[in-house]
Design an enzyme around this catalytic site. Sequence first.
Site, PDB file in Angstrom:
ATOM      1  N   CYS A 103       0.824  -1.214   0.000  1.00  0.00           N
ATOM      2  CA  CYS A 103       0.000   0.000   0.000  1.00  0.00           C
ATOM      3  C   CYS A 103       0.858   1.264   0.000  1.00  0.00           C
ATOM      4  O   CYS A 103       0.343   2.350  -0.233  1.00  0.00           O
ATOM      5  CB  CYS A 103      -0.919   0.011   1.215  1.00  0.00           C
ATOM      6  SG  CYS A 103       0.006  -0.012   2.756  1.00  0.00           S
ATOM      7  N   ASP A 123       2.292   2.559   2.619  1.00  0.00           N
ATOM      8  CA  ASP A 123       2.255   3.262   3.905  1.00  0.00           C
ATOM      9  C   ASP A 123       3.598   3.133   4.630  1.00  0.00           C
ATOM     10  O   ASP A 123       4.271   2.116   4.525  1.00  0.00           O
ATOM     11  CB  ASP A 123       1.134   2.697   4.789  1.00  0.00           C
ATOM     12  CG  ASP A 123      -0.234   3.081   4.251  1.00  0.00           C
ATOM     13  OD1 ASP A 123      -0.281   3.929   3.350  1.00  0.00           O
ATOM     14  OD2 ASP A 123      -1.231   2.533   4.732  1.00  0.00           O
ATOM     15  N   CYS A 156      -2.958   4.358   6.656  1.00  0.00           N
ATOM     16  CA  CYS A 156      -4.400   4.216   6.810  1.00  0.00           C
ATOM     17  C   CYS A 156      -4.801   4.328   8.290  1.00  0.00           C
ATOM     18  O   CYS A 156      -3.944   4.349   9.185  1.00  0.00           O
ATOM     19  CB  CYS A 156      -4.845   2.872   6.253  1.00  0.00           C
ATOM     20  SG  CYS A 156      -4.299   1.489   7.258  1.00  0.00           S
ATOM     21  N   CYS A 181      -2.122  -4.387   8.488  1.00  0.00           N
ATOM     22  CA  CYS A 181      -1.630  -3.045   8.831  1.00  0.00           C
ATOM     23  C   CYS A 181      -0.949  -3.037  10.194  1.00  0.00           C
ATOM     24  O   CYS A 181      -0.048  -2.230  10.442  1.00  0.00           O
ATOM     25  CB  CYS A 181      -2.780  -2.046   8.837  1.00  0.00           C
ATOM     26  SG  CYS A 181      -3.778  -2.086   7.341  1.00  0.00           S
TER      27      CYS A 181
HETATM   28 FE1  FES Z   1      -1.345   0.310   4.353  1.00  0.00          FE
HETATM   29 FE2  FES Z   1      -3.060  -0.162   6.216  1.00  0.00          FE
HETATM   30  S1  FES Z   1      -3.468  -0.031   4.121  1.00  0.00           S
HETATM   31  S2  FES Z   1      -0.921  -0.084   6.414  1.00  0.00           S
END
Ligand code: FES
Length: 134
Positions: free
Chosen positions: A34, A36, A59, A103
């Site tokens: 993702c 992140d 997120c 996550c």
């Molecule tokens: Fe990337 Fe939650 S969607 S850590």
Amino acid sequence: MDYNEKVMDHFLNPRNTGRIENPDGVGEVGNPKCGDVMKIYINVKGNTISEITFETFGCAAAIATSSVATELVEGKSIQQAFNLRNKDIIDYLGGLPVAKLHCSVLAEQGIKAAISDFYKKQGIDPEVVLFNTK
Ligand code: FES
């Protein structure tokens, strides 16, 4: 996304956010899927995590789990902090939506990375201290 109240609370009012200037250890981890990113900063006194903060660009679940992870680890020994599992964070939060379970791994990895950095900064091989492998 169906988050419970506790998750929403930690997402909307995250604890221990921000950075520590000149921390004893810092860990940066990312989720390649993702994109992140999370940074964990720690200060250590004796064998205890005396201070811990985070910066998470991610997120809601990543932010809530970072927040909880810092709470669970502050004041604990380095080894206890290193042993924190993402499952402990999920349990504490009372669950996460299945699609968001992954996550919570960031917070576990971020703490491990910060602890490893703490040892490396002192010229100590973290594997030796944390796993007694060599
Ligand atoms: Fe990337 Fe939650 S969607 S850590």
